[in-house]
Design a protein around this motif. Structure first.
Motif, PDB file in Angstrom:
ATOM      1  N   MET A 190       3.731  13.268  12.788  1.00  0.00           N
ATOM      2  CA  MET A 190       5.199  13.142  12.808  1.00  0.00           C
ATOM      3  C   MET A 190       5.785  13.479  11.432  1.00  0.00           C
ATOM      4  SD  MET A 190       7.503   9.743  13.498  1.00  0.00           S
ATOM      5  CE  MET A 190       6.931   8.858  12.039  1.00  0.00           C
ATOM      6  N   PHE A 191       5.141  12.972  10.379  1.00  0.00           N
ATOM      7  CA  PHE A 191       5.653  13.275   9.031  1.00  0.00           C
ATOM      8  C   PHE A 191       5.658  14.800   8.813  1.00  0.00           C
ATOM      9  CE2 PHE A 191       3.812   9.062   7.132  1.00  0.00           C
ATOM     10  CZ  PHE A 191       4.749   8.349   7.848  1.00  0.00           C
ATOM     11  N   GLU A 192       4.568  15.437   9.232  1.00  0.00           N
ATOM     12  CA  GLU A 192       4.474  16.881   8.992  1.00  0.00           C
ATOM     13  C   GLU A 192       5.438  17.655   9.883  1.00  0.00           C
ATOM     14  OE1 GLU A 192      -0.049  16.137   7.420  1.00  0.00           O
ATOM     15  OE2 GLU A 192       0.171  17.435   9.176  1.00  0.00           O
ATOM     16  N   THR A 239       8.982  12.652  -0.232  1.00  0.00           N
ATOM     17  CA  THR A 239       8.407  11.758  -1.252  1.00  0.00           C
ATOM     18  C   THR A 239       7.273  10.901  -0.688  1.00  0.00           C
ATOM     19  OG1 THR A 239      10.294  10.301  -0.836  1.00  0.00           O
ATOM     20  CG2 THR A 239      10.353  11.606  -2.849  1.00  0.00           C
ATOM     21  N   CYS A 240       6.937  11.134   0.561  1.00  0.00           N
ATOM     22  CA  CYS A 240       5.792  10.434   1.154  1.00  0.00           C
ATOM     23  C   CYS A 240       4.538  11.227   0.823  1.00  0.00           C
ATOM     24  CB  CYS A 240       6.002  10.360   2.666  1.00  0.00           C
ATOM     25  SG  CYS A 240       4.517  10.034   3.599  1.00  0.00           S
ATOM     26  N   THR A 241       3.502  10.552   0.353  1.00  0.00           N
ATOM     27  CA  THR A 241       2.282  11.288  -0.019  1.00  0.00           C
ATOM     28  C   THR A 241       1.359  11.525   1.172  1.00  0.00           C
ATOM     29  OG1 THR A 241       1.081   9.272  -0.551  1.00  0.00           O
ATOM     30  CG2 THR A 241       2.270  10.332  -2.364  1.00  0.00           C
ATOM     31  N   GLY A 242       1.740  11.024   2.319  1.00  0.00           N
ATOM     32  CA  GLY A 242       0.875  11.196   3.496  1.00  0.00           C
ATOM     33  C   GLY A 242      -0.441  10.464   3.339  1.00  0.00           C
ATOM     34  N   CYS A 243      -0.392   9.351   2.612  1.00  0.00           N
ATOM     35  CA  CYS A 243      -1.641   8.655   2.286  1.00  0.00           C
ATOM     36  C   CYS A 243      -2.264   7.971   3.498  1.00  0.00           C
ATOM     37  CB  CYS A 243      -1.395   7.626   1.190  1.00  0.00           C
ATOM     38  SG  CYS A 243      -0.534   6.148   1.743  1.00  0.00           S
ATOM     39  N   GLY A 244      -1.461   7.715   4.509  1.00  0.00           N
ATOM     40  CA  GLY A 244      -1.999   7.172   5.759  1.00  0.00           C
ATOM     41  C   GLY A 244      -2.146   5.653   5.792  1.00  0.00           C
ATOM     42  N   ALA A 245      -1.664   4.967   4.762  1.00  0.00           N
ATOM     43  CA  ALA A 245      -1.807   3.504   4.774  1.00  0.00           C
ATOM     44  C   ALA A 245      -0.978   2.891   5.892  1.00  0.00           C
ATOM     45  CB  ALA A 245      -1.390   2.926   3.424  1.00  0.00           C
ATOM     46  N   CYS A 246       0.197   3.448   6.115  1.00  0.00           N
ATOM     47  CA  CYS A 246       1.058   2.900   7.173  1.00  0.00           C
ATOM     48  C   CYS A 246       0.387   3.106   8.533  1.00  0.00           C
ATOM     49  CB  CYS A 246       2.422   3.572   7.134  1.00  0.00           C
ATOM     50  SG  CYS A 246       2.370   5.360   7.074  1.00  0.00           S
ATOM     51  N   GLN A 247      -0.235   4.254   8.697  1.00  0.00           N
ATOM     52  CA  GLN A 247      -0.917   4.537   9.961  1.00  0.00           C
ATOM     53  C   GLN A 247      -2.040   3.525  10.192  1.00  0.00           C
ATOM     54  OE1 GLN A 247      -3.102   8.298  10.248  1.00  0.00           O
ATOM     55  NE2 GLN A 247      -2.242   8.516  12.282  1.00  0.00           N
ATOM     56  N   ARG A 281       9.776   2.999   3.238  1.00  0.00           N
ATOM     57  CA  ARG A 281       8.674   2.041   3.284  1.00  0.00           C
ATOM     58  C   ARG A 281       7.876   2.171   4.569  1.00  0.00           C
ATOM     59  NH1 ARG A 281       8.722  -3.575   0.440  1.00  0.00           N
ATOM     60  NH2 ARG A 281      10.210  -2.715  -1.015  1.00  0.00           N
ATOM     61  N   GLY A 282       6.688   2.720   4.474  1.00  0.00           N
ATOM     62  CA  GLY A 282       5.829   2.830   5.656  1.00  0.00           C
ATOM     63  C   GLY A 282       6.396   3.800   6.679  1.00  0.00           C
ATOM     64  N   SER A 283       5.780   3.825   7.842  1.00  0.00           N
ATOM     65  CA  SER A 283       6.174   4.813   8.850  1.00  0.00           C
ATOM     66  C   SER A 283       7.430   4.413   9.607  1.00  0.00           C
ATOM     67  CB  SER A 283       5.027   5.053   9.828  1.00  0.00           C
ATOM     68  OG  SER A 283       4.205   3.919   9.928  1.00  0.00           O
ATOM     69  N   GLY A 296      10.418   3.649   8.658  1.00  0.00           N
ATOM     70  CA  GLY A 296      11.621   4.344   8.199  1.00  0.00           C
ATOM     71  C   GLY A 296      11.647   5.786   8.668  1.00  0.00           C
ATOM     72  N   LYS A 297      10.485   6.426   8.579  1.00  0.00           N
ATOM     73  CA  LYS A 297      10.430   7.840   8.979  1.00  0.00           C
ATOM     74  C   LYS A 297      10.559   7.977  10.499  1.00  0.00           C
ATOM     75  CE  LYS A 297       8.100   7.648   5.590  1.00  0.00           C
ATOM     76  NZ  LYS A 297       8.300   6.584   4.581  1.00  0.00           N
ATOM     77  N   ALA A 298       9.998   6.996  11.230  1.00  0.00           N
ATOM     78  CA  ALA A 298      10.154   7.027  12.693  1.00  0.00           C
ATOM     79  C   ALA A 298      11.629   6.849  13.041  1.00  0.00           C
ATOM     80  CB  ALA A 298       9.315   5.927  13.337  1.00  0.00           C
ATOM     81  N   LEU A 358       0.807  -1.219   0.000  1.00  0.00           N
ATOM     82  CA  LEU A 358       0.000   0.000   0.000  1.00  0.00           C
ATOM     83  C   LEU A 358       0.843   1.273   0.000  1.00  0.00           C
ATOM     84  CD1 LEU A 358      -2.837  -0.836   2.551  1.00  0.00           C
ATOM     85  CD2 LEU A 358      -2.918  -0.947   0.064  1.00  0.00           C
ATOM     86  N   CYS A 359       2.084   1.159   0.413  1.00  0.00           N
ATOM     87  CA  CYS A 359       2.906   2.368   0.548  1.00  0.00           C
ATOM     88  C   CYS A 359       3.434   2.780  -0.820  1.00  0.00           C
ATOM     89  CB  CYS A 359       4.059   2.117   1.505  1.00  0.00           C
ATOM     90  SG  CYS A 359       5.225   3.487   1.575  1.00  0.00           S
ATOM     91  N   VAL A 360       2.928   3.896  -1.332  1.00  0.00           N
ATOM     92  CA  VAL A 360       3.328   4.322  -2.671  1.00  0.00           C
ATOM     93  C   VAL A 360       4.807   4.700  -2.704  1.00  0.00           C
ATOM     94  CG1 VAL A 360       1.056   5.132  -3.374  1.00  0.00           C
ATOM     95  CG2 VAL A 360       2.588   6.717  -2.291  1.00  0.00           C
ATOM     96  N   GLN A 361       5.256   5.255  -1.605  1.00  0.00           N
ATOM     97  CA  GLN A 361       6.646   5.709  -1.528  1.00  0.00           C
ATOM     98  C   GLN A 361       7.603   4.507  -1.534  1.00  0.00           C
ATOM     99  OE1 GLN A 361       7.671   7.377   2.245  1.00  0.00           O
ATOM    100  NE2 GLN A 361       9.188   8.785   1.391  1.00  0.00           N
ATOM    101  N   GLY A 362       7.276   3.505  -0.729  1.00  0.00           N
ATOM    102  CA  GLY A 362       8.104   2.307  -0.671  1.00  0.00           C
ATOM    103  C   GLY A 362       8.075   1.547  -1.987  1.00  0.00           C
TER     104      GLY A 362
HETATM  105  S1  SF4 Z   1       1.819   7.839   4.340  1.00  0.00           S
HETATM  106 FE1  SF4 Z   1       2.836   5.936   4.884  1.00  0.00          FE
HETATM  107  S2  SF4 Z   1       2.073   4.429   3.420  1.00  0.00           S
HETATM  108 FE2  SF4 Z   1       1.594   6.454   2.560  1.00  0.00          FE
HETATM  109  S3  SF4 Z   1       3.349   6.974   1.241  1.00  0.00           S
HETATM  110 FE3  SF4 Z   1       3.789   7.825   3.253  1.00  0.00          FE
HETATM  111  S4  SF4 Z   1       4.982   6.226   4.282  1.00  0.00           S
HETATM  112 FE4  SF4 Z   1       3.965   5.243   2.542  1.00  0.00          FE
END
Ligand code: SF4
Ligand SMILES: Cc1cc2nc3c(=O)[nH]c(=O)nc-3n(C[C@H](O)[C@H](O)[C@H](O)COP(=O)(O)OP(=O)(O)OC[C@H]3O[C@@H](n4cnc5c(N)ncnc54)[C@H](O)[C@@H]3O)c2cc1C
Ligand code: SF4
Lengths: 413, 486
Positions: A109-111, A87-95, A58-60, A62-64, A45-49
């Protein structure tokens, strides 16, 4: 091994370190999955990963790890850090996948990470810097003139709108400057349905692009400006057709952190925020809408992240589509909370156009695989990105917003 | 900030393409630690090969330059096993994610290292056991553990992973049928039936050379394809539960019930492990609460078969009660039962149940131990844990046909606090030290446990292990430092 908080100068991050530190590094957030009686689902689901592969992307998790690294002085700021963050779209799938106490704070956290990045000497994507430098004047991220904001609204309709009304239709920047057809279809639809609404003469960007890219200081005056609009128009609510505006007005303006930003900008009190699709669903349920025509097509629905995972509005669009005569709704494998982002959000379309389009092409291919001839959604920003991918891939699919489907074939009973 | 050496980066880029190599600290930091108390150590490069040939070329380069290589998929091993002790190249194998074959007649699958539990369980569930087109039943399964669903099946299986069928068919490394390995010196070898034909069904009757690559934690080569046995899903399943006043009581019951080989799994968890999340720091158990809770999963092809197993289970419970074993009738909540039958699970596999809000740390002394030593070690471990302010969240699980099983203590701790990290590490190492003389052996052991093992080992055993390692990996490039022998 301890990850102590050592760098307190990163204020936005340090303040939420207690939550960030709850990430166990389990990696549940790296893959979409649910199994059991109620759901059987497994997919990336993670577009960035999906695009950049390494665990940082990949998912949260890495960012954590980056946040913990920065806070514990185990990592220094660099252009590579900025690339991971932006490059993360903030799509929230990882959450959606996470289950520990960092979960509600993941997007915040991303923001917060991005907001700290602006203070460092690192490569913020040029596309974002460009609109950021003019948004204070233009009041939109499209580098368009503010005075042209209402150009989408024909003068005949403009003059027919009341000075005071129950709702303000908040068109948002994308529908005002780019997908004007969506804004126009919305006002025509609302008029046909005799909804008591008006359009503000002085709408500013809802601040979504600013908040999502961590530009808190700039966002402040936008939130304050828009918050004052309902009073000016005697309105008690906003109607949006944009998922991003909906998320921002209904959460960032009104909710406590981590969902909202009232800690920074104060709370918008007593203002109802509805997405058009919710209004329509309610009117259909009350028997207030009559269909005067049909839409004879097989349709698949793309959940915009800001309406779906961010605001948990999954059923309303589906219920409306099911009520449309002739429309045959088919689902993509990745749908609802397990939807796959169109690739535009979080500043990515402006910052990384090619990657954004590549992501949206993946979504278009998935839509094609359902056998649908139409892909529909409830967000002009998704509309734009998906349409670009349809054009690029020469897909036979047609992109239509649900309001565009509805407008020609409904009337108020 | 970039690390490593420009020439090496250029060579790695030539091998896998620039997109799949990085020496940027931003990309390296997530590979520098894991859930445990392992000291963070930065790798110098991360590389993501897609093919066996790419792996061979990377290993040739690494041998030439004497650079460590750490095989990696998701680093959820709970042993610090992917933390690069001496820096070097993290070889992230996630791109090798093909399920190469599912053979529904001979009942095996061939997978690459990057295949996740999520991916394989979905594919197996969609494949029906059959013979010449006639389908017997619906879906296959493997031994699913309670790991995050994104974790690698291959990495789990080759390191003696444990799944929900271990009471019936053994631990997962007993369910391997063939493998392909790239040796540290870059030669590709096939082991088992696949060395002779395209059939990946069995290692037997050949010499068991797969033992050179199972339980070695990526120190002897890179397994690039793995054959695993798969099992038809039995349509009827039930979870039977009971509690007990002490470790001794629950062990007596488990050993008795296990005797009949009727269950898929029988597990007991101490009061502290039954708390969600595990209490951290240590909290006293209420006086009237049972010390242990146990579930057993039974399965069958018909309701009658299940009913027979239920009857036998009741008989065991009655007999044990009659001879004074302090068993307490106890029903698990429905949700907890579902957690045992719907694996792999997002919820159970997340760390929520163990360390939702304690500060990010999670580790265990995870061991195989003779059932006889469970109650003795439990009491010892409990004392050690409480002394270090930790909850003795202990689990016993019986393994098929054997008089041994899992003894482990899932341990959350606070990574923000160096004292908490130290206490957790010291407690766990002390537990391992206390257990070895009683037959307990840690699985996927962190370096600290490996040192304890080596200190207690038969000299000949360590000699042979060193000799094998030297023979296979003359430049000691494969995950160096993990075996504690160099
Ligand atoms: S919000 Fe999470 S799942 Fe969506 S692109 Fe960013 S890291 Fe990947
Ligand atoms: C909450 C939780 C619960 C868990 N429960 C269970 C359980 O019930 N049962 C169980 O078995 N495990 C369990 N685990 C441990 C772990 O998740 C599994 O063993 C898992 O499958 C490991 O996969 P990974 O992708 O994380 O492997 P990694 O951690 O990336 O790798 C594990 C080891 O294998 C080596 N390795 C990886 N790929 C290769 C290869 N291709 N060739 C050679 N060596 C390789 C690595 O170097 C490392 O030493 C649990 C973990 C967590 C966090
Ligand atoms: S963010 Fe959540 S799901 Fe992802 S690694 Fe951390 S704790 Fe696990």
């Amino acid at each position: 091994m301890a990850l102590e908080l050592k760098n307190t100068s990163l204020k936005e991050l340090a303040k939420i370190y207690d939550y960030i530190s709850m990430c166990t590094h389990c990696g549940n957030c790296k893959y979409g999955y649910e199994w059991g009686k109620t759901a059987n689902f497994a997919a990336m689901l993670c577009v960035q990963g999906d695009k950049y592969h390494f665990d940082s992307y990949r998912g949260s998790r890495g960012k954590a790890a980056i946040a913990k690294g920065l806070l514990s002085n185990k990592l220094q700021w660099s252009d590579a850090v900025a690339h991971v963050l932006f490059t993360c779209t903030g799509c929230g799938a990882c959450q959606q996948m996470c289950e520990t106490d960092i979960k509600p704070y993941i997007l915040r956290m991303f923001e917060a990470l991005r907001s700290e990045a602006w203070k460092q000497n690192v490569a913020i994507p040029e596309g974002i810097k460009k609109w950021s430098s003019t948004i204070g004047v233009n009041r939109n991220p499209y580098l368009e003139k503010h005075e042209n904001r209402l150009d989408w609204l024909p003068s005949s309709i403009r003059s027919s709108l009341p000075k005071k009304a129950e709702y303000i239709y908040f068109a948002g920047c994308t529908a005002s400057y780019r997908q004007k057809s969506v804004a126009l279809a919305t006002v025509k639809l609302l008029q046909k349905l005799k909804v008591d609404f008006t359009v503000s003469q002085d709408e500013w960007c809802c601040a979504s692009p600013l908040l999502r890219t961590g530009q808190y200081d700039l966002a402040k005056e936008f939130v304050e400006h828009n918050k004052a609009l309902p009073d000016k128009y005697g309105a008690s609510g906003f109607i949006t057709t944009c998922a991003g505006c909906y998320r921002t007005l209904s959460r960032d303006y009104t909710m406590d952190p981590p969902e909202g930003y009232i800690d920074k900008f104060g709370k918008m009190e007593n203002v109802k925020v509805v997405h058009t699709i919710q209004l329509i669903e309610e009117m259909i349920n009350k028997g207030e809408i009559e269909f005067t025509g049909s839409f004879n097509s097989t349709v698949t629905y793309h959940d915009p992240c800001h309406l779906g995972r961010h605001a948990e509005v999954y059923d309303a669009p589906r219920n409306v589509l099911k009520a449309i005569p002739g429309a045959n709704l088919v689902e993509m494998y990745r749908n609802r909370k397990f939807s796959f982002c169109c690739g535009a959000g979080g500043g990515v379309r402006g910052g990384f156009a090619d990657y954004s389009l590549e992501t949206s092409a993946k979504r278009v291919r998935e839509a094609e695989s359902t056998g649908a001839s139409v892909i529909t959604s409830t967000c002009p920003f998704c509309w734009r990105n998906l349409t670009d991918a349809i054009e690029m891939t020469k897909s036979p699919l047609k992109m239509v917003d649900i309001v565009e489907i509805l407008e020609p074939i409904v009337k108020r009973k | 900030m970039a690390r490593g050496n420009k020439e090496i980066i250029a060579k790695l880029e030539q091998i896998v393409g620039p997109e799949y190599v990085s020496n940027e600290e931003a990309n390296l930091i997530p590979y520098s630690w894991d859930l445990t108390w392992a000291e963070p150590r930065m790798p110098d490069y991360v590389v993501m090969p897609k093919t066996v040939t790419e792996i061979q070329r990377i290993l040739r380069l690494a041998n030439h330059q004497k650079i460590p290589v750490i095989p990696y998929v998701n680093a959820t091993n709970i042993g610090g096993l992917c933390v690069p002790e001496e820096g070097g190249i993290i070889m992230d194998l996630k791109r090798m994610d093909q399920i190469i074959k599912i053979d529904p007649e001979t009942c095996y699958a061939i997978i690459e290292p990057g295949v996740s539990h999520a991916q394989l369980s979905a594919a197996l569930k969609a494949t029906n056991p059959q013979w010449e087109g006639f389908e017997f039943s619906k879906g296959f399964e493997f031994g699913w553990g309670v790991h995050p669903a994104s974790a690698s099946v291959l990495a789990m299986a080759i390191n003696h992973g444990i799944g929900h069928l271990n009471g019936r068919i053994g631990i997962n490394s007993q369910l391997l049928s063939s493998m392909e390995v790239v040796l540290p010196t870059a030669e590709v070898v096939k082991l088992g039936s696949c060395a002779y034909s395209d059939s990946w069904h069995s290692f037997l009757p050949l010499p068991r050379m797969d033992g050179l690559f199972t339980g070695w934690m990526g120190t002897t080569g890179i397994v690039t394809k793995l054959g695993i046995w798969i099992f038809p899903i039995r349509p009827y399943r039930d979870v039977l539960t009971i509690a007990a006043a002490s470790a001794k009581d629950i062990t007596k019951y488990m050993v008795h019930w296990r005797h009949y080989s009727l269950c898929d799994e029988v597990t007991a968890v101490s009061w502290w492990l039954a708390q969600i999340p595990i209490t951290f720091p240590y909290k006293e158990k209420p006086k009237d609460a049972p010390e242990f809770f146990s579930y057993t999963v039974i399965s069958g092809w018909s309701e009658e078969e299940l009913e027979y197993k239920r009857k036998m289970w009741k008989k065991v419970v009655q007999e044990e009660k009659a001879r004074g074993t302090q068993l307490i009738d106890f029903e698990y909540p429905e949700e907890a039962k579902r957690g045992r039958t719907e694996l792999p699970s997002r919820i159970v596999g997340s760390t929520k149940n163990y360390s939702k809000s304690c500060g990010g740390g999670l580790a265990w002394p995870g061991t195989f131990a003779p059932c006889k030593s469970w109650p003795i070690l439990y009491e010892k471990w409990k004392e050690i844990y409480i002394r270090h302010g930790l909850s003795p969240a202990t689990r016993f699980t019986d393994y098929q046909g054997a008089h041994y099983g899992m003894l482990r203590c899932m341990t959350p701790f606070d990574k923000r606090n160096p004292e908490s990290v130290k206490a957790a590490r010291n407690a766990m190492v002390e537990c391992v030290r206390a257990g070895i003389p009683l037959g307990m052996l840690p699985y996927k052991p962190p370096v600290e446990y490996m040192n304890e093992l080596n200190a207690a080992a038969d000299a000949g055993y360590v000699y042979l292990m060193t000799k094998i390692k030297d023979m296979l990996d003359p430049n000691n490039i494969m995950n160096p430092g993990k075996l504690g022998i160099r």
